[in-house]
Motif scaffolding. Structure first.
Motif, PDB file in Angstrom:
ATOM      1  N   ALA A 182       0.466  -1.540   0.263  1.00 11.60           N
ATOM      2  CA  ALA A 182      -0.194  -0.011   0.353  1.00 11.60           C
ATOM      3  C   ALA A 182       0.601   1.176  -0.250  1.00 11.60           C
ATOM      4  N   ALA A 183       2.191   0.991   0.425  1.00 13.21           N
ATOM      5  CA  ALA A 183       2.531   2.462   0.729  1.00 13.21           C
ATOM      6  C   ALA A 183       3.497   2.444  -0.526  1.00 13.21           C
ATOM      7  N   ARG A 184       3.893   1.578  -0.732  1.00  9.01           N
ATOM      8  CA  ARG A 184       4.366   1.956  -2.766  1.00  9.01           C
ATOM      9  C   ARG A 184       3.311   2.672  -3.637  1.00  9.01           C
ATOM     10  N   LYS A 185       2.044   2.377  -3.973  1.00  9.44           N
ATOM     11  CA  LYS A 185       1.354   3.146  -4.566  1.00  9.44           C
ATOM     12  C   LYS A 185       0.931   3.645  -4.287  1.00  9.44           C
ATOM     13  N   LEU A 186       0.421   4.097  -2.912  1.00  8.88           N
ATOM     14  CA  LEU A 186      -0.134   5.797  -2.290  1.00  8.88           C
ATOM     15  C   LEU A 186       1.729   6.578  -2.478  1.00  8.88           C
ATOM     16  N   ASP A 187       3.261   6.276  -2.410  1.00 10.23           N
ATOM     17  CA  ASP A 187       4.448   6.819  -2.788  1.00 10.23           C
ATOM     18  C   ASP A 187       4.117   7.825  -1.423  1.00 10.23           C
ATOM     19  N   VAL A 188       3.976   6.900   0.112  1.00 10.72           N
ATOM     20  CA  VAL A 188       4.266   7.384   0.943  1.00 10.72           C
ATOM     21  C   VAL A 188       5.335   5.955   1.944  1.00 10.72           C
ATOM     22  N   SER A 189       5.346   6.613   3.590  1.00 12.91           N
ATOM     23  CA  SER A 189       6.116   4.865   3.888  1.00 12.91           C
ATOM     24  C   SER A 189       5.682   4.331   4.805  1.00 12.91           C
ATOM     25  N   SER A 190       6.160   2.862   4.749  1.00 14.89           N
ATOM     26  CA  SER A 190       5.190   1.797   5.240  1.00 14.89           C
ATOM     27  C   SER A 190       4.457   2.013   6.605  1.00 14.89           C
ATOM     28  N   GLU A 191       5.683   2.955   7.387  1.00 19.58           N
ATOM     29  CA  GLU A 191       5.557   2.966   9.122  1.00 19.58           C
ATOM     30  C   GLU A 191       3.891   4.253   8.670  1.00 19.58           C
ATOM     31  N   ARG A 192       3.805   5.252   8.184  1.00 18.94           N
ATOM     32  CA  ARG A 192       2.453   5.941   8.390  1.00 18.94           C
ATOM     33  C   ARG A 192       1.192   5.628   7.755  1.00 18.94           C
ATOM     34  N   VAL A 193       1.566   4.316   6.738  1.00 15.96           N
ATOM     35  CA  VAL A 193       0.193   3.226   6.700  1.00 15.96           C
ATOM     36  C   VAL A 193      -0.014   2.069   7.592  1.00 15.96           C
ATOM     37  N   GLN A 194       0.843   1.625   7.981  1.00 21.73           N
ATOM     38  CA  GLN A 194       0.545   1.087   9.129  1.00 21.73           C
ATOM     39  C   GLN A 194       0.140   1.859  10.476  1.00 21.73           C
ATOM     40  N   HIS A 195       0.439   3.011  10.868  1.00 24.21           N
ATOM     41  CA  HIS A 195      -0.100   3.741  11.737  1.00 24.21           C
ATOM     42  C   HIS A 195      -1.342   4.587  11.189  1.00 24.21           C
ATOM     43  N   GLY A 196      -1.588   4.177  10.417  1.00 23.41           N
ATOM     44  CA  GLY A 196      -3.410   4.406   9.945  1.00 23.41           C
ATOM     45  C   GLY A 196      -4.220   3.654   9.738  1.00 23.41           C
ATOM     46  N   VAL A 197      -3.648   2.470   8.879  1.00 28.33           N
ATOM     47  CA  VAL A 197      -4.481   0.886   9.421  1.00 28.33           C
ATOM     48  C   VAL A 197      -4.775   1.255  11.453  1.00 28.33           C
ATOM     49  N   GLU A 198      -4.225   1.017  11.715  1.00 28.11           N
ATOM     50  CA  GLU A 198      -3.706   0.821  13.044  1.00 28.11           C
ATOM     51  C   GLU A 198      -4.642   2.117  13.642  1.00 28.11           C
ATOM     52  N   GLY A 199      -4.517   2.845  13.391  1.00 29.39           N
ATOM     53  CA  GLY A 199      -5.548   4.238  14.178  1.00 29.39           C
ATOM     54  C   GLY A 199      -7.260   3.787  13.707  1.00 29.39           C
ATOM     55  N   LEU A 200      -7.083   3.430  12.350  1.00 26.81           N
ATOM     56  CA  LEU A 200      -8.178   2.517  12.035  1.00 26.81           C
ATOM     57  C   LEU A 200      -8.766   1.595  12.921  1.00 26.81           C
ATOM     58  N   MET A 201      -7.939   0.845  13.034  1.00 33.28           N
ATOM     59  CA  MET A 201      -8.259  -0.628  13.947  1.00 33.28           C
ATOM     60  C   MET A 201      -8.359   0.362  15.131  1.00 33.28           C
ATOM     61  N   TYR A 202      -7.864   0.870  15.140  1.00 31.75           N
ATOM     62  CA  TYR A 202      -8.077   1.413  17.094  1.00 31.75           C
ATOM     63  C   TYR A 202      -9.260   1.791  17.326  1.00 31.75           C
ATOM     64  N   LEU A 203      -9.888   2.884  16.083  1.00 30.97           N
ATOM     65  CA  LEU A 203     -11.042   3.285  15.865  1.00 30.97           C
ATOM     66  C   LEU A 203     -12.482   2.599  16.471  1.00 30.97           C
ATOM     67  N   LEU A 204     -12.038   1.324  15.058  1.00 31.64           N
ATOM     68  CA  LEU A 204     -13.297   0.498  15.312  1.00 31.64           C
ATOM     69  C   LEU A 204     -13.636  -0.758  16.518  1.00 31.64           C
ATOM     70  N   THR A 205     -11.967  -1.170  17.117  1.00 29.75           N
ATOM     71  CA  THR A 205     -12.172  -1.565  18.275  1.00 29.75           C
ATOM     72  C   THR A 205     -13.266  -1.155  19.652  1.00 29.75           C
ATOM     73  N   GLU A 206     -12.383   0.286  20.077  1.00 25.52           N
ATOM     74  CA  GLU A 206     -13.314   0.964  20.601  1.00 25.52           C
ATOM     75  C   GLU A 206     -14.190   0.885  20.525  1.00 25.52           C
ATOM     76  N   SER A 207     -14.972   1.834  19.505  1.00 21.82           N
ATOM     77  CA  SER A 207     -16.551   1.733  19.222  1.00 21.82           C
ATOM     78  C   SER A 207     -17.217   0.873  19.378  1.00 21.82           C
ATOM     79  N   SER A 208     -16.873  -0.089  18.746  1.00 21.92           N
ATOM     80  CA  SER A 208     -17.296  -1.529  18.531  1.00 21.92           C
ATOM     81  C   SER A 208     -17.269  -1.862  20.468  1.00 21.92           C
ATOM     82  N   LYS A 209     -16.967  -2.021  21.049  1.00 25.25           N
ATOM     83  CA  LYS A 209     -16.213  -2.375  22.794  1.00 25.25           C
ATOM     84  C   LYS A 209     -17.316  -2.016  23.047  1.00 25.25           C
ATOM     85  N   LEU A 210     -17.510  -0.377  22.971  1.00 25.36           N
ATOM     86  CA  LEU A 210     -18.555   0.145  24.242  1.00 25.36           C
ATOM     87  C   LEU A 210     -19.793   0.041  23.132  1.00 25.36           C
TER      88      LEU A 210
END
Length: 199
Positions: free
Chosen positions: A47-75
């Motif tokens: 995904a980082a190659r396709k978007l021309d950004v660092s893989s760490e940035r993509v990882q943080h974006g996906v993990e942030g979205l994962m956190y948003l979904l898990t916390e919202s679903s948990k509550l």
């Protein structure tokens, strides 16, 4: 109940405003997959190659979205509370609507995944107790030394186990007082309000 996001999570989720809505939808699918199967660094790199950004940035974006979904679903927060929670991120209305759609489509599945991942803890089955009192001994003629022995039977699915505990009456009384204080706190209006939001 509003979801409180730390500054770090806001920064990670900020990456979503820089990409197309189709990419955000794909990130949501990846986040749910990672909850099921675990993280896969190769997906971040692709995904980082396709978007021309660092893989760490993509990882943080996906993990942030994962956190948003898990916390919202948990509550199990409502649609309005979810919209109010993501409003502080400063996203466009289109992106907020997309995040809400991702949450509504995936909350049942995320809750099922979280219930499977939750640790299975043993729970109370039975309790046996015995009071032993040493009335006197040759060395100490006038000292009484009571001890309480407890055998706690626990159940974990079909498996049963037992734990033997030994204490003096003063410690046992202190433990009883603390448990009664905790039960009284559970009946308070503040605690009931929190429990209502958790369920």
């Amino acid at each position: 109940m509003l979801l409180v996001l730390s500054e770090e999570h806001k920064e990670h989720l900020g990456f979503l405003s820089e990409v197309d809505s189709a990419v955000v939808g794909e990130f949501g699918r990846i986040a749910v997959e990672f909850l099921k199967k675990g993280s896969n660094p190769k997906i971040y790199e692709g995904a980082a190659r396709k978007l021309d950004v660092s893989s760490e940035r993509v990882q943080h974006g996906v993990e942030g979205l994962m956190y948003l979904l898990t916390e919202s679903s948990k509550l199990t927060i409502s649609e309005v509370d979810f919209q109010d929670s993501v409003l502080v991120l400063g996203f466009s209305e289109e992106l907020n609507a997309l995040l809400l759609q991702l949450y509504l489509e995936n909350r049942k599945e995320v809750r099922q995944i979280l219930s499977i991942l939750a640790p299975s803890l043993p729970h109370y089955h039975n309790l046996e107790w015995r009071l032993d009192v040493q009335l006197a001994s040759r060395a100490l003629r006038h000292q009484v030394k009571p001890t309480v022995t407890l055998k706690l039977h626990l159940e974990d699915g079909a498996k049963r186990s037992a734990r033997v505990l030994q204490t003096d009456p003063a410690t046992l009384q202190h433990l009883i007082d603390e448990l009664e204080r905790a039960l009284a706190e559970l009946k308070s209006s503040h605690c009931r309000r929190i429990l209502r939001n958790i369920k």
